[in-house]
Design a protein around this motif. Structure first.
Motif, mmCIF file in Angstrom:
data_model
loop_
_atom_site.group_PDB
_atom_site.id
_atom_site.type_symbol
_atom_site.label_atom_id
_atom_site.label_comp_id
_atom_site.label_asym_id
_atom_site.label_seq_id
_atom_site.Cartn_x
_atom_site.Cartn_y
_atom_site.Cartn_z
ATOM 1 N N ASN B 82 -33.763 8.423 33.782
ATOM 2 C CA ASN B 82 -34.949 8.852 33.042
ATOM 3 C C ASN B 82 -36.229 8.179 33.567
ATOM 4 N N ALA B 85 -37.156 9.593 36.756
ATOM 5 C CA ALA B 85 -37.769 10.918 36.628
ATOM 6 C C ALA B 85 -39.219 10.802 36.144
ATOM 7 N N GLU B 86 -39.306 9.906 35.203
ATOM 8 C CA GLU B 86 -40.693 9.696 34.714
ATOM 9 C C GLU B 86 -41.629 9.209 35.823
ATOM 10 N N ASN B 88 -41.299 9.642 38.895
ATOM 11 C CA ASN B 88 -41.551 10.728 39.798
ATOM 12 C C ASN B 88 -42.703 11.593 39.319
ATOM 13 N N LYS B 89 -42.632 11.803 38.016
ATOM 14 C CA LYS B 89 -43.681 12.635 37.454
ATOM 15 C C LYS B 89 -45.056 11.974 37.608
ATOM 16 N N SER B 90 -45.040 10.681 37.264
ATOM 17 C CA SER B 90 -46.336 9.979 37.376
ATOM 18 C C SER B 90 -46.840 9.999 38.799
ATOM 19 N N GLN B 92 -46.153 12.055 41.005
ATOM 20 C CA GLN B 92 -46.675 13.370 41.354
ATOM 21 C C GLN B 92 -48.096 13.564 40.829
ATOM 22 N N ASP B 93 -48.288 13.107 39.584
ATOM 23 C CA ASP B 93 -49.645 13.159 39.040
ATOM 24 C C ASP B 93 -50.633 12.425 39.937
#
Lengths: 215, 626
Positions: B82, B85-86, B88-90, B92-93
């Motif tokens: 998790n 993934a988080e 990764n998201k950040s 990406q942001d």
């Protein structure tokens, strides 16, 4: 006679005579200064003027004695006649009395000078034609009769003044050339080369002998 | 399981394998056995029966354990996942954001670099401009130097002012370079500006110089003043105004000083005021002229100090004119005083000294300053004093000659004549040492001699001829001896000589007549002159005895020549004159004798024994009279 520092061959002594007021001093002044002297006082005794002229290429010093016309100076002026080579006898064409006295002036001159003295008669003041009292012809005749040279002149305008003095000198010079005037015996001949300052002569004693002598 | 009897071949094979395997070499087995040994401690039937369950139980436990453990792992792994993934998201942001930022920054960079370029350019401009300003504009300190700070009217001038002015000048001339570079407008503007500065500065300098020029002798100011004047040459109008101002100042100063010297004298009355000596005209005039002659060089020096750095071509003329201007003030007081002297009656000799003094100082002063009122005044005074002098001389002479005295009995010059000749001698002695002595001496000699000769002639005209001649000769002899001591008298001497000669002629003739009378020569002479054909010996009065008598008298005379001279001849002052008269009158006698001698020796005149009658030849007689 101090021969000045100038170059000249002869000294000619002139006297100017004539009545009072005929313009003797003015003629002299006109000749030496080439100016008319308007207020000319009476001459007392004698005045004196010189000028160097040239005759036939010879320098001649004229020593001119201008005498007083007044009778009272006659004794003084008489001294100057002796030894004069030229005598200019002046009258005033506007005053007949001055002309009438000429014969007495002429007698004086003849008595006091030697026979070779050149006497020149000048009728002065010819500029005052309107007041003329003596005609030219009359004076001319008088001159001729007495063997005088004659000219009418004006001391005021200078007309014929120079001529009268120069003509006289020419005549004297001619006498020297002709031998009529003996320079050496000179006695009263009156010209001397400046180189011989020794006086001319014992001159003539008219006083006692009425007529002169000695030469 | 290792020991399990199974089908033959598989069994066998297994058997074999088991048999063949060497337990001690098998690690796993060892490990397993070792494990077994931990819990199978007793070899009992029970135990043997339970072994299996025990093993299975044990395996189960183990699996359960493993499962529980693995479950925790899985849980943590899930949270890790998790997190990642988080993340990764950040990321990406962030990447996105970065991408955005990146694109934005690019513009900024472009702008920045553009600005930077511009900055460089501007800096260049600034450099150019400031160096332009430096070389083509005045710095504030220059402006201060030129105009002073603040608005004080009286700006003190210093050397900085001149430096600034020079800079103005330089900029002005440098503008030509600008001009050549094609910057006409700028150049013209600058030039105009500089011209304005220059005008302003010159005016400031002018104002300052004008008010300070009088103090040129102040050592602190003289250099600055000199330089200021040099600058002002660019504006001749200012220059001239300053000079004028200076002249006005100095003129009144000089007058003041002059009046002080005249009336107050030096500090504490030493030297004494010049006017205390006013009673002595000569000293008074001398003192005044000396003072002026001393004051002018100082003025000249000051003036030259003022223009010492100036180069304009007619500087000498300007200085001279200015000096003349300065001297104008003293003309009036000088003139008044000298004219006053001329009015007061004094001796001609004193006035003559004044004339000479004026002439001398006029020449001196003229060397210092040419032209101008002072020279005119001096000329005028000189002329006037000469005139007054001659008038005075004339008066003095006329005073002496006012009466026509009769000559004394000895026929010597009267006392008035002698006195006048003494005056003349005095005057000529002074004149012979003075400046224009030739004209002076001639003038003086004329002034004295003309009236003198006239008076003498008047006196002589009243005398009998012999006395007249002697008196005239004596007077002229005195004049001759007096004049012959001086130069430039040649004409006068010539005239006197000629006049004397005429009188000697007169005297000679008088003397000769008297001799002829005394020797009774008259009749003989007359006969000789007039003689005609008749023989002389027959003429009455020409008898041999008479002639012999004549010769005797003549011989006596040669022994005592003075015996029958006219008494007046002995009164002649000049022995030369006397000798000359004597000699010439004798020569006249001798000439007559010669004539007589020749006549007597002429056979035609029928004299017997002529050499007995006239025993002496003319030559012999001549030598007797020598």
């Amino acid at each position: 006679m101090s021969a000045g520092p100038y170059n000249y061959s002869y000294i000619f002594k002139y006297i100017i005579i004539g009545d009072m007021g005929v313009g003797k001093s003015c003629l002299l002044h006109q000749f030496t200064e080439k100016k008319f002297m308007a207020d000319c006082p009476h001459t007392i005794g004698v005045e004196f003027g010189t000028r160097i002229i040239e005759v036939s290429g010879q320098k001649i010093k004229l020593q001119i004695w201008d005498t007083a016309g007044q009778e009272r100076f006659r004794a003084v002026t008489r001294s100057y006649y002796r030894g004069a080579a030229g005598a200019l006898m002046v009258y005033d064409i506007t005053r007949r009395s001055t002309y009438n006295h000429l014969s007495s002036w002429l007698t004086d001159t003849r008595n006091l000078t030697n026979p070779s003295t050149v006497i020149f008669l000048i009728g002065n003041k010819c500029d005052l034609e309107a007041q003329r009292d003596v005609t030219y012809e009359e004076a001319s005749k008088f001159a001729e009769e007495n063997g005088l040279l004659f000219v009418e002149a004006s001391a005021k305008t200078g007309d014929n003044v120079e001529e009268a003095f120069l003509e006289t000198a020419k005549k004297i010079y001619q006498s020297i050339q002709d031998g009529r005037l003996d320079l050496n015996a000179a006695e009263s001949g009156v010209q001397h080369k400046p180189s011989q300052p020794g006086r001319n002569n014992l001159s003539n004693d008219q006083q006692a002998n009425k007529d002169n002598c000695a030469c | 399981m290792i020991t399990e009897p199974d089908k033959e071949h598989v069994l066998s094979k297994r058997m074999y394998k088991i048999l063949e395997s060497r337990i001690e070499n098998d690690q796993d087995t060892i490990e397993a056995l070792r494990e077994l040994s931990t819990f199978y401690t007793e070899n009992t039937l029970q135990a043997r029966r339970n072994l299996r369950s025990q093993i299975e139980k044990r395996s189960l436990d183990i699996n359960q354990n493993f499962l529980a453990s693995f479950k925790a792992v899985k849980v943590s792994f899930d949270s890790v996942y998790n997190d990642i993934a988080e993340m990764n998201k950040s990321i990406q942001d962030m990447t996105l954001q970065l991408q955005n930022a990146k694109s934005q920054t690019k513009k900024l960079l472009q702008k920045t670099s553009a600005l930077q370029e511009e900055k460089v350019k501007i800096e260049l401009h600034q450099d150019i401009t400031s160096s332009f300003l430096k070389s083509f504009q005045l710095q504030p300190e220059d402006l201060v130097a030129l105009y002073g700070d603040g608005h004080k009217r009286d700006v003190p001038i210093t050397f900085d002012t001149f430096r600034a002015l020079e800079k103005v000048q330089e900029i002005h001339s440098n503008c030509k370079i600008l001009m050549k570079a094609g910057l006409q407008t700028l150049a013209l503007d600058t030039m105009e500006q500089m011209t304005q500065h220059k005008e302003g500065a010159l005016e400031v300098i002018y104002r300052w110089t004008q008010s300070h020029c009088r103090n040129v002798d102040n050592p602190d100011l003289k250099d600055i003043l000199a330089q200021a004047m040099a600058k002002l040459q660019d504006r001749m109008v200012f220059f001239k105004y300053v000079i004028e101002e200076y002249c006005i100042g100095r003129r009144s100063f000089l007058v003041g000083e002059f009046l002080n010297a005249l009336t107050k004298g030096g500090p504490s009355g030493n030297p004494a005021p010049i006017e205390t000596r006013a009673h002595d005209a000569q000293i008074y005039v001398t003192d005044m002229l000396v003072w002026i002659n001393r004051a002018i060089p100082i003025e000249k020096q000051n003036l030259q100090l003022l223009v010492t750095s100036c180069t304009c071509e007619n500087l000498d003329e300007i200085v001279n004119d200015a000096l003349a201007n300065i001297c104008e003030g003293i003309c009036q007081p000088l003139k008044i005083r000298i004219e006053k002297i001329l009015i007061v009656p004094t001796q001609a000799a004193t006035l003559y000294a004044v004339v000479n003094m004026l002439r001398y100082y006029k020449k001196c002063i003229n060397k210092l300053v040419k032209g101008g009122q002072l020279e005119d005044t001096l000329t005028e005074l000189l002329e006037k004093s000469e005139q007054v002098f001659l008038e005075l001389l004339q008066q003095q002479i006329n005073g002496l000659l006012v009466r026509v005295e009769a000559p004394p009995r000895d026929l010597s010059p009267t006392s008035a004549v002698s006195h006048l000749l003494a005056v003349l001698r005095d005057m000529l002695s002074t004149a012979s040492m003075s400046e224009g002595r030739e004209t002076d001496m001639i003038k003086i000699a004329n002034a004295v001699l003309e009236p003198l000769l006239r008076a003498v002639n008047e006196q002589a005209a009243r005398l009998p001829p012999t006395d007249m001649a002697v008196y005239l000769l004596n007077c002229m002899y005195s004049m001759y001896t007096c004049l012959s001591m001086y130069e430039f008298m040649e004409d006068r001497l010539e005239r006197l000589q000629a006049q004397s000669d005429a009188q000697i002629d007169t005297l000679t003739s008088e003397q000769a007549s008297s001799l002829v009378a005394n020797l009774s020569l008259g009749p003989i002479y007359t006969i000789l002159q007039d003689h005609s054909q008749d023989a002389l010996s027959g003429v009455p009065g020409m008898e041999p005895s008479n002639l012999r008598n004549f010769l005797l008298k003549l011989t006596n005379l040669s022994v005592q020549p003075d015996s029958i001279l006219l008494p007046q001849i002995n009164l002649l002052l000049s022995s030369k004159h006397k000798k000359s008269v004597q000699k010439r009158s004798f020569a006249l006698l001798l000439a007559i004798y010669k004539q007589l001698y020749e006549a007597v020796h002429n056979p035609a005149n029928q004299y017997d024994n002529p050499s007995d009658i006239l025993s002496k030849t003319p030559e012999e007689l001549n030598s007797m009279f020598e």
